[in-house]
Design a protein around this motif. Sequence first.
Motif, PDB file in Angstrom:
ATOM      1  N   CYS A 212       0.816  -0.998   0.184  1.00 39.30           N
ATOM      2  CA  CYS A 212       0.062  -0.210   0.169  1.00 39.30           C
ATOM      3  C   CYS A 212       0.710   1.764  -0.032  1.00 39.30           C
ATOM      4  CB  CYS A 212      -0.633   0.386   1.334  1.00 39.30           C
ATOM      5  SG  CYS A 212      -1.887   1.637   1.055  1.00 39.30           S
ATOM      6  N   PRO A 213       0.278   2.384  -0.845  1.00 40.71           N
ATOM      7  CA  PRO A 213       1.193   3.305  -1.156  1.00 40.71           C
ATOM      8  C   PRO A 213       1.111   4.375   0.024  1.00 40.71           C
ATOM      9  CG  PRO A 213      -0.557   3.083  -2.618  1.00 40.71           C
ATOM     10  CD  PRO A 213      -0.062   2.075  -2.256  1.00 40.71           C
ATOM     11  N   VAL A 214       0.133   4.154   0.769  1.00 43.90           N
ATOM     12  CA  VAL A 214      -0.525   4.924   1.676  1.00 43.90           C
ATOM     13  C   VAL A 214      -0.465   4.022   3.254  1.00 43.90           C
ATOM     14  CG1 VAL A 214      -1.468   6.243   0.588  1.00 43.90           C
ATOM     15  CG2 VAL A 214      -2.354   5.032   1.432  1.00 43.90           C
ATOM     16  N   ARG A 215      -0.123   3.657   2.914  1.00 45.46           N
ATOM     17  CA  ARG A 215       0.408   2.313   4.714  1.00 45.46           C
ATOM     18  C   ARG A 215       1.004   3.357   5.700  1.00 45.46           C
ATOM     19  NH1 ARG A 215       4.142  -1.574   3.508  1.00 45.46           N
ATOM     20  NH2 ARG A 215       5.881   0.254   3.987  1.00 45.46           N
ATOM     21  N   ASP A 216       1.576   4.210   5.608  1.00 38.93           N
ATOM     22  CA  ASP A 216       2.291   5.233   6.298  1.00 38.93           C
ATOM     23  C   ASP A 216       1.049   6.143   7.031  1.00 38.93           C
ATOM     24  OD1 ASP A 216       5.185   3.549   6.052  1.00 38.93           O
ATOM     25  OD2 ASP A 216       5.703   5.566   5.174  1.00 38.93           O
ATOM     26  N   HIS A 217       0.393   6.135   6.567  1.00 37.15           N
ATOM     27  CA  HIS A 217      -0.697   6.664   6.924  1.00 37.15           C
ATOM     28  C   HIS A 217      -1.998   6.963   7.326  1.00 37.15           C
ATOM     29  CE1 HIS A 217       1.247  10.781   4.394  1.00 37.15           C
ATOM     30  NE2 HIS A 217       1.097   9.547   3.086  1.00 37.15           N
ATOM     31  N   CYS A 218      -1.960   5.468   7.249  1.00 36.19           N
ATOM     32  CA  CYS A 218      -2.944   4.314   7.974  1.00 36.19           C
ATOM     33  C   CYS A 218      -3.202   4.363   9.313  1.00 36.19           C
ATOM     34  CB  CYS A 218      -3.474   3.019   6.957  1.00 36.19           C
ATOM     35  SG  CYS A 218      -4.548   2.067   7.265  1.00 36.19           S
ATOM     36  N   ALA A 219      -4.224   4.426   9.959  1.00 36.59           N
ATOM     37  CA  ALA A 219      -4.088   4.664  11.503  1.00 36.59           C
ATOM     38  C   ALA A 219      -4.887   3.048  11.921  1.00 36.59           C
ATOM     39  CB  ALA A 219      -5.274   5.340  11.673  1.00 36.59           C
ATOM     40  N   ALA A 220      -5.449   2.306  10.804  1.00 39.09           N
ATOM     41  CA  ALA A 220      -6.033   0.814  11.050  1.00 39.09           C
ATOM     42  C   ALA A 220      -4.395   0.013  10.425  1.00 39.09           C
ATOM     43  CB  ALA A 220      -7.010   0.416  10.075  1.00 39.09           C
ATOM     44  N   PHE A 221      -3.681   0.293   9.857  1.00 38.83           N
ATOM     45  CA  PHE A 221      -2.549  -0.412  10.187  1.00 38.83           C
ATOM     46  C   PHE A 221      -1.479  -0.288  10.840  1.00 38.83           C
ATOM     47  CE2 PHE A 221       1.854  -1.104   8.811  1.00 38.83           C
ATOM     48  CZ  PHE A 221       1.995  -2.367   7.948  1.00 38.83           C
ATOM     49  N   ASP A 222      -1.475   1.054  11.079  1.00 39.37           N
ATOM     50  CA  ASP A 222      -0.747   0.636  12.832  1.00 39.37           C
ATOM     51  C   ASP A 222      -1.390   0.369  13.823  1.00 39.37           C
ATOM     52  OD1 ASP A 222       1.374   3.137  13.635  1.00 39.37           O
ATOM     53  OD2 ASP A 222      -0.678   4.341  14.892  1.00 39.37           O
ATOM     54  N   GLU A 223      -2.391  -0.122  13.807  1.00 37.33           N
ATOM     55  CA  GLU A 223      -2.593  -0.715  15.129  1.00 37.33           C
ATOM     56  C   GLU A 223      -3.697  -1.948  15.169  1.00 37.33           C
ATOM     57  OE1 GLU A 223      -6.251   1.706  16.723  1.00 37.33           O
ATOM     58  OE2 GLU A 223      -5.243   3.757  16.787  1.00 37.33           O
ATOM     59  N   GLY A 224      -2.941  -2.466  13.685  1.00 39.10           N
ATOM     60  CA  GLY A 224      -3.040  -3.174  13.378  1.00 39.10           C
ATOM     61  C   GLY A 224      -4.667  -4.149  13.068  1.00 39.10           C
ATOM     62  N   VAL A 225      -5.883  -3.178  12.878  1.00 36.31           N
ATOM     63  CA  VAL A 225      -6.742  -3.804  13.200  1.00 36.31           C
ATOM     64  C   VAL A 225      -7.556  -3.448  11.637  1.00 36.31           C
ATOM     65  CG1 VAL A 225      -7.210  -2.455  14.938  1.00 36.31           C
ATOM     66  CG2 VAL A 225      -7.664  -1.163  13.621  1.00 36.31           C
ATOM     67  N   GLN A 226      -6.872  -3.492  10.538  1.00 37.67           N
ATOM     68  CA  GLN A 226      -7.508  -3.316   9.588  1.00 37.67           C
ATOM     69  C   GLN A 226      -8.344  -3.947   8.661  1.00 37.67           C
ATOM     70  OE1 GLN A 226      -4.003  -5.719   8.958  1.00 37.67           O
ATOM     71  NE2 GLN A 226      -4.623  -3.745  10.045  1.00 37.67           N
ATOM     72  N   ASN A 227      -8.816  -5.807   9.478  1.00 34.88           N
ATOM     73  CA  ASN A 227      -9.319  -5.976   8.886  1.00 34.88           C
ATOM     74  C   ASN A 227     -10.948  -6.618   9.903  1.00 34.88           C
ATOM     75  OD1 ASN A 227      -8.225  -7.939   7.115  1.00 34.88           O
ATOM     76  ND2 ASN A 227      -6.519  -8.921   8.521  1.00 34.88           N
ATOM     77  N   GLU A 228     -10.572  -5.691  10.460  1.00 36.65           N
ATOM     78  CA  GLU A 228     -11.591  -5.261  11.375  1.00 36.65           C
ATOM     79  C   GLU A 228     -12.917  -4.448  10.614  1.00 36.65           C
ATOM     80  OE1 GLU A 228     -11.708  -7.423  13.953  1.00 36.65           O
ATOM     81  OE2 GLU A 228      -9.862  -7.859  13.618  1.00 36.65           O
ATOM     82  N   LEU A 229     -11.713  -3.293   9.750  1.00 37.47           N
ATOM     83  CA  LEU A 229     -12.992  -2.166   9.233  1.00 37.47           C
ATOM     84  C   LEU A 229     -13.037  -2.458   7.846  1.00 37.47           C
ATOM     85  CD1 LEU A 229     -10.702   0.434  11.034  1.00 37.47           C
ATOM     86  CD2 LEU A 229     -13.160   0.203  10.832  1.00 37.47           C
ATOM     87  N   PRO A 230     -13.848  -2.558   6.792  1.00 40.49           N
ATOM     88  CA  PRO A 230     -14.962  -1.210   7.240  1.00 40.49           C
ATOM     89  C   PRO A 230     -15.766  -2.005   8.020  1.00 40.49           C
ATOM     90  CG  PRO A 230     -15.644  -2.294   5.477  1.00 40.49           C
ATOM     91  CD  PRO A 230     -13.851  -1.947   5.809  1.00 40.49           C
ATOM     92  N   VAL A 231     -16.937  -1.951   9.390  1.00 42.89           N
ATOM     93  CA  VAL A 231     -17.861  -2.314  10.208  1.00 42.89           C
ATOM     94  C   VAL A 231     -19.074  -2.082   8.873  1.00 42.89           C
ATOM     95  CG1 VAL A 231     -19.895  -1.872  12.379  1.00 42.89           C
ATOM     96  CG2 VAL A 231     -17.261  -0.890  12.397  1.00 42.89           C
ATOM     97  N   LYS A 232     -20.018  -3.017   8.033  1.00 45.65           N
ATOM     98  CA  LYS A 232     -20.729  -3.285   7.981  1.00 45.65           C
ATOM     99  C   LYS A 232     -21.567  -4.394   8.232  1.00 45.65           C
ATOM    100  CE  LYS A 232     -21.570  -3.585   2.632  1.00 45.65           C
ATOM    101  NZ  LYS A 232     -21.262  -4.081   1.448  1.00 45.65           N
ATOM    102  N   THR A 233     -22.965  -4.228   8.321  1.00 45.97           N
ATOM    103  CA  THR A 233     -24.046  -4.629   8.896  1.00 45.97           C
ATOM    104  C   THR A 233     -24.609  -5.598   7.838  1.00 45.97           C
ATOM    105  OG1 THR A 233     -25.609  -3.256   8.891  1.00 45.97           O
ATOM    106  CG2 THR A 233     -24.712  -3.501  10.882  1.00 45.97           C
ATOM    107  N   LYS A 234     -24.754  -6.879   8.503  1.00 47.28           N
ATOM    108  CA  LYS A 234     -25.144  -8.035   6.639  1.00 47.28           C
ATOM    109  C   LYS A 234     -26.960  -7.643   6.870  1.00 47.28           C
ATOM    110  CE  LYS A 234     -24.112 -11.518   9.986  1.00 47.28           C
ATOM    111  NZ  LYS A 234     -23.268 -12.306  10.424  1.00 47.28           N
ATOM    112  N   LYS A 235     -26.668  -7.526   5.487  1.00 47.63           N
ATOM    113  CA  LYS A 235     -28.296  -7.872   4.860  1.00 47.63           C
ATOM    114  C   LYS A 235     -29.528  -9.452   4.886  1.00 47.63           C
ATOM    115  CE  LYS A 235     -27.377  -9.019  -0.158  1.00 47.63           C
ATOM    116  NZ  LYS A 235     -26.031  -8.770  -0.075  1.00 47.63           N
ATOM    117  N   LYS A 236     -30.117  -8.944   5.317  1.00 48.85           N
ATOM    118  CA  LYS A 236     -30.989 -10.015   5.411  1.00 48.85           C
ATOM    119  C   LYS A 236     -31.407 -11.216   4.373  1.00 48.85           C
ATOM    120  CE  LYS A 236     -35.688  -8.608   4.579  1.00 48.85           C
ATOM    121  NZ  LYS A 236     -37.205  -7.468   5.072  1.00 48.85           N
ATOM    122  N   LYS A 237     -31.751 -13.286   4.355  1.00 44.38           N
ATOM    123  CA  LYS A 237     -31.399 -13.265   3.680  1.00 44.38           C
ATOM    124  C   LYS A 237     -32.487 -13.080   2.162  1.00 44.38           C
ATOM    125  CE  LYS A 237     -33.002 -17.770   4.633  1.00 44.38           C
ATOM    126  NZ  LYS A 237     -32.601 -19.282   5.026  1.00 44.38           N
TER     127      LYS A 237
END
Length: 368
Positions: A212-237
């Motif tokens: 990633c070219p903007v890794r140094d600017h990324c707060a999620a990468f800095d905190e290691g939570v990139q896989n927790e974002l974004p928050v997205k509720t799932k739709k019903k079936k």
Amino acid sequence: MATDIKKCVDKMDKKSFQDDLIGWFVSEQRELPWRKDQDPYKVWVSEIMLQQTRVDTVIPYFNSFLEKFPTIEALASADEEKVLKAWEGLGYYSRVRNLQSAVKEVRENYGGQVPDSPEKIASLKGVGPYTAGAILSIAYGKPEPAVDGNVMRVLSRILLIWDDIAKPASRKIFESTVREIISHENPSYFNQALMELGALICTPTSPSCLLCPVRDHCAAFDEGVQNELPVKTKKKKQKNIELAAGIFTDDQGRILIRKRPETGLLANLWEFPTVELGLGFQRQREQLAVHFEEIYGFSPKISESLGEIGHVFSHLIWNIHVFSGSFDGDIIESTQLKLVTEEEIQEYAFPVPYQKMLKQYLEFKKAD
DNA sequence: AATTCGTGGCG
DNA sequence: TCGCCAAGAAT
């Protein structure tokens, strides 16, 4: 804007972020047919096609659509049946009906020139907040936000935004955020780069943070939570629906087709006569013929069962019980009901499940 | 705000 | 097989 987001935005070195992001886009962007120039009409068509649709799917449609309708004038004066046919298989068909309607409006009210003011462009049919911002920034270089799913995903990670991106209200949070960080030197590349980054690097699952070219600017990468974002509720079936549809031919082998209603699901596309089956859909052939008669005014002779076709939509699932058969003479053709040969049927736009059905029928007929 | 609008690809 | 997803807008 929430205070914690503002804190993150304030902390960011905007100039450095913009340079890293745009610099990456300059060297790594994909060559796409709609990136050859900034013709507002082409940008517009591409943005409509790209709504909820993958780039790889859009490319061939974009090329053939622009061949058939190269200008606003060409599209505005085109036959709606041909326009729908050019969109056949792309889905979300109201997009293209709105597009043609909006293009006519541009011809009538703006002398055929796509307006460059946010108010005027957003008032066009089918042009919402995202598309308005995309056209304004890409075609006219205006510093307007163009917030799509990519932008929300990328920015939620970079700026640690925990709002649920499935909520309509969240889009505004991202728009005001973009207004604070967008490059005024090159808003076009800035917006496109955010989306390109989301498509190529900052992907929904397993983002390629090491590239990633903007890794140094990324707060999620800095905190290691990139896989927790974004928050997205799932739709019903989806809801299941049982249908029976028939390919019914007259004594000359012509096939009966019907134009769907001008609103709702698959509006204005063509289909083979179809009835919805209630809960107890295990009914007999005779009752099925009666059911067709109630709706279409004719009673077919159902001769063969050709199996079933399943089709998954965003919000429902069709299971079509397919039949073939014939009927006696007295069909009254109209704008909604037509008898067509296997040649003529190619001129009409059908939803994918009915394309499958026709193919199934032709193969059955050949084998018979 | 929550639903309704298609389709195909992928893990 | 199945849920999730892909450059959203209209209602």
